[in-house]
Enzyme design. Structure first.
Site: not given
Ligand code: GRF
Length: 188
Positions: A87, A103, A144
């Site tokens: 992103i 995730h 993440d």
């Protein structure tokens, strides 16, 4: 009314579950799907579910085009449901603590660039893990690494294949992701 946009790069089964979960909601509207992949299965799901979908390319994603589109649609929350691109800072800045990702592993294990889909499940098996699971987290500009909101785990046996791990994980994703989104939206 809270408007949600869902980004997906693949099949979109989580996106569909989220639409189903909120279909009778008086406060949450799944307004828009977005994908970077013109071949994504999520496109067919959008047509069947009668949800607008916007296919975009990397240039649009990195520029203000997609951020502007989200603002024009008065999007309040951005949901990443199997979205594979990092992103960009401008999107993170436009939706601070309002971007949520799922995730298919117990972060911080098996996360980061390149760790998606079968790569994750193969690594879990290769590492002879006895458990795996899912992580739902807020998104920042690093893969993440945002604040973890929720995790659920399942046992992994020595006979399990990466496909078994993927299947067990998807059951938990479909069970928890919509509810955790609802909790997040309601609290904030
Ligand atoms: C899920 O396993 C999710 O954890 C990961 O990508 C997959 C998306 O599956 N981020 P689907 O496209 O929602 O079926």
């Amino acid at each position: 009314m809270k408007n949600l946009a869902i980004f997906a790069s693949g099949s979109g089964s989580n996106a569909e579950r989220i639409v189903e979960y909120f279909q009778n909601s008086a406060t949450v509207n799944i307004k828009l799907f977005l994908t970077n992949n013109p071949e994504a299965g999520v496109i067919e799901r959008a047509k069947r579910l009668e949800i607008s979908i916007r296919v975009f390319d990397r240039q649009e994603f990195k520029s203000e085009t997609i951020v502007d589109l989200l603002k024009e649609n008065e999007i309040d929350w951005v949901i990443l449901a199997g979205f594979l691109w990092l992103i960009p800072k401008n999107l993170v800045a436009a939706f601070p603590n309002k971007i949520v990702n799922i995730h298919p592993a117990l972060l911080p294990k098996f996360g980061g660039k390149g760790m998606y889909g079968h790569f994750v499940h193969e690594a879990v098996i290769a590492n002879k893990e006895t458990e795996s699971g899912i992580t739902i987290h807020l998104v920042n500009e690093h893969y993440d690494e945002g604040a973890i909101i929720f995790q659920a785990s399942f046992p992994v046996s020595s006979e399990d294949t990466p496909e078994d791990v993927a299947r067990k994980g998807q059951v938990l994703e479909h069970e928890h992701f919509p509810r955790i989104i609802e909790q997040l939206i309601t609290v904030k």
